[in-house]
Design a protein around this motif. Structure first.
Motif, PDB file in Angstrom:
ATOM      1  N   ASP A 200      49.346  31.512  29.498  1.00  0.00           N
ATOM      2  CA  ASP A 200      48.820  31.532  30.867  1.00  0.00           C
ATOM      3  C   ASP A 200      48.116  30.220  31.168  1.00  0.00           C
ATOM      4  O   ASP A 200      47.779  29.447  30.261  1.00  0.00           O
ATOM      5  CB  ASP A 200      47.855  32.717  31.043  1.00  0.00           C
ATOM      6  N   TYR A 201      47.836  30.012  32.463  1.00  0.00           N
ATOM      7  CA  TYR A 201      47.380  28.697  32.918  1.00  0.00           C
ATOM      8  C   TYR A 201      46.520  28.844  34.166  1.00  0.00           C
ATOM      9  O   TYR A 201      46.771  29.716  35.001  1.00  0.00           O
ATOM     10  CB  TYR A 201      48.612  27.830  33.217  1.00  0.00           C
ATOM     11  N   ASP A 202      45.509  27.989  34.279  1.00  0.00           N
ATOM     12  CA  ASP A 202      44.695  27.875  35.491  1.00  0.00           C
ATOM     13  C   ASP A 202      43.956  29.173  35.806  1.00  0.00           C
ATOM     14  O   ASP A 202      43.933  29.623  36.952  1.00  0.00           O
ATOM     15  CB  ASP A 202      45.560  27.438  36.675  1.00  0.00           C
ATOM     16  N   LEU A 203      43.323  29.755  34.798  1.00  0.00           N
ATOM     17  CA  LEU A 203      42.581  30.997  34.972  1.00  0.00           C
ATOM     18  C   LEU A 203      41.086  30.723  35.096  1.00  0.00           C
ATOM     19  O   LEU A 203      40.590  29.671  34.718  1.00  0.00           O
ATOM     20  CB  LEU A 203      42.830  31.938  33.786  1.00  0.00           C
ATOM     21  N   ASP A 235      38.804  26.279  29.497  1.00  0.00           N
ATOM     22  CA  ASP A 235      39.477  25.474  30.518  1.00  0.00           C
ATOM     23  C   ASP A 235      40.537  26.226  31.317  1.00  0.00           C
ATOM     24  O   ASP A 235      41.203  25.643  32.169  1.00  0.00           O
ATOM     25  CB  ASP A 235      40.086  24.213  29.900  1.00  0.00           C
ATOM     26  N   GLY A 236      40.702  27.531  31.069  1.00  0.00           N
ATOM     27  CA  GLY A 236      41.621  28.335  31.868  1.00  0.00           C
ATOM     28  C   GLY A 236      43.038  28.392  31.360  1.00  0.00           C
ATOM     29  O   GLY A 236      43.893  29.045  31.961  1.00  0.00           O
ATOM     30  N   ARG A 237      43.320  27.729  30.237  1.00  0.00           N
ATOM     31  CA  ARG A 237      44.640  27.808  29.604  1.00  0.00           C
ATOM     32  C   ARG A 237      44.526  28.774  28.423  1.00  0.00           C
ATOM     33  O   ARG A 237      43.759  28.536  27.501  1.00  0.00           O
ATOM     34  CB  ARG A 237      45.101  26.434  29.138  1.00  0.00           C
ATOM     35  N   THR A 238      45.267  29.871  28.465  1.00  0.00           N
ATOM     36  CA  THR A 238      45.116  30.903  27.443  1.00  0.00           C
ATOM     37  C   THR A 238      46.451  31.244  26.795  1.00  0.00           C
ATOM     38  O   THR A 238      47.512  31.031  27.377  1.00  0.00           O
ATOM     39  CB  THR A 238      44.509  32.196  28.025  1.00  0.00           C
ATOM     40  N   VAL A 239      46.353  31.798  25.593  1.00  0.00           N
ATOM     41  CA  VAL A 239      47.528  32.312  24.894  1.00  0.00           C
ATOM     42  C   VAL A 239      47.157  33.660  24.284  1.00  0.00           C
ATOM     43  O   VAL A 239      46.134  33.798  23.618  1.00  0.00           O
ATOM     44  CB  VAL A 239      48.045  31.327  23.823  1.00  0.00           C
ATOM     45  N   THR A 240      47.982  34.655  24.554  1.00  0.00           N
ATOM     46  CA  THR A 240      47.823  36.002  24.027  1.00  0.00           C
ATOM     47  C   THR A 240      48.983  36.283  23.084  1.00  0.00           C
ATOM     48  O   THR A 240      50.134  35.990  23.414  1.00  0.00           O
ATOM     49  CB  THR A 240      47.823  37.027  25.178  1.00  0.00           C
ATOM     50  N   ALA A 241      48.680  36.848  21.922  1.00  0.00           N
ATOM     51  CA  ALA A 241      49.733  37.140  20.950  1.00  0.00           C
ATOM     52  C   ALA A 241      49.448  38.445  20.231  1.00  0.00           C
ATOM     53  O   ALA A 241      48.292  38.827  20.038  1.00  0.00           O
ATOM     54  CB  ALA A 241      49.859  36.001  19.936  1.00  0.00           C
TER      55      ALA A 241
END
Length: 257
Positions: A200-203, A235-241
């Motif tokens: 995800d991006y820009d959160l 910074d609003g860039r996320t990764v879910t796994a």
């Protein structure tokens, strides 16, 4: 360890009441305007957040509240964080994949979260020391450990294609099954064991902190793109796994030179 079960039960009740507010506007072509950050806001966003705030103040007087539409009120280590309609563009377009996010933080660390999907009739919940659930039924992430086998969502693909073009090109070639998505629902699907990963991006904090509590309770991992824990200043860039192995592989893909 503190027992957050009573708080989580009340959070589910509060979001259920507020869902009726947002649904009263849904597909009724609500008025919208553009905020300073170029994101849209409707009367439904504001009315839903006000409903959530009023209920939180009634049940948890004196605790701070931070919401997307009305900012922060109150001080102290205990804080509720709100995104009343996560996916306002979907809401405006009549797409039923908008969500409602409510999280509880202590010292800026998420302790519980609710992802409610009003138009789908689904409520995902979980917290520290508590199992994750969907409509009261326990859920857990899949045991997917390889990106080659993964069901991958790439959120905010239009923004990524412009701002992170190289990353976007790698992502749309990754995974066993790929979908372009947006907002909170793909993360909920990871928690439920139907998808395996979301980039995800820009959160904003109200977008990712409630979600991270649910994902973690379900056995998954949610961090920033460098693998750091999420915070109010991420910074609003996320990764879910779904698993540590899959998370590590995604971090490698995201950070290649």
């Amino acid at each position: 360890m503190p027992d957050y079960s009573a708080r989580l039960e009340k959070a589910l009740e509060i979001t259920a009441d507020a869902a009726a507010v947002s649904l009263s506007f849904f597909r009724n072509d609500p008025e919208s305007e553009i905020k300073a950050d170029q994101s849209p806001v409707t009367l439904a966003d504001k009315a839903t957040e006000q409903s959530l705030r009023d209920s939180l103040q009634d049940h948890f007087p004196g605790e701070a509240i931070f919401g997307e539409e009305f900012g922060r009120t109150g001080e102290g280590a205990a804080m509720w964080i709100i995104d009343p309609i996560d996916g306002t563009r979907s809401f405006i377009a009549g797409l039923p994949l908008f969500g409602m996010l409510l999280g509880y933080l202590e010292d800026a660390h998420p302790k519980l979260g609710v992802i409610r999907m009003p138009a789908l009739g689904e409520a995902y919940a979980g917290g520290e020391g508590l199992p994750a659930s969907c409509n009261g039924t326990p859920i857990r992430t899949r045991a997917c450990r390889s990106l080659d086998d993964a069901r991958l969502f790439v959120n905010e693909g239009d923004k990524l294609a412009i701002s992170e073009a190289d990353v976007f090109q790698r992502l749309v070639r990754a995974g066993n099954l790929r979908r372009l998505g947006a907002d909170c629902y793909p993360h909920a699907l990871v928690a439920r064991g139907l998808a395996d990963a979301v980039v995800d991006y820009d959160l904003q904090p109200y977008d990712y902190l409630p979600v991270s509590a649910v994902v973690t309770a379900a056995g998954g991992i949610m961090t920033d793109w460098q693998g750091n824990p999420l915070s109010m200043t991420s910074d609003g860039r996320t990764v879910t796994a779904a698993t540590p192995e899959l998370h590590a592989e995604l971090l490698d893909l995201l950070n290649r030179p």
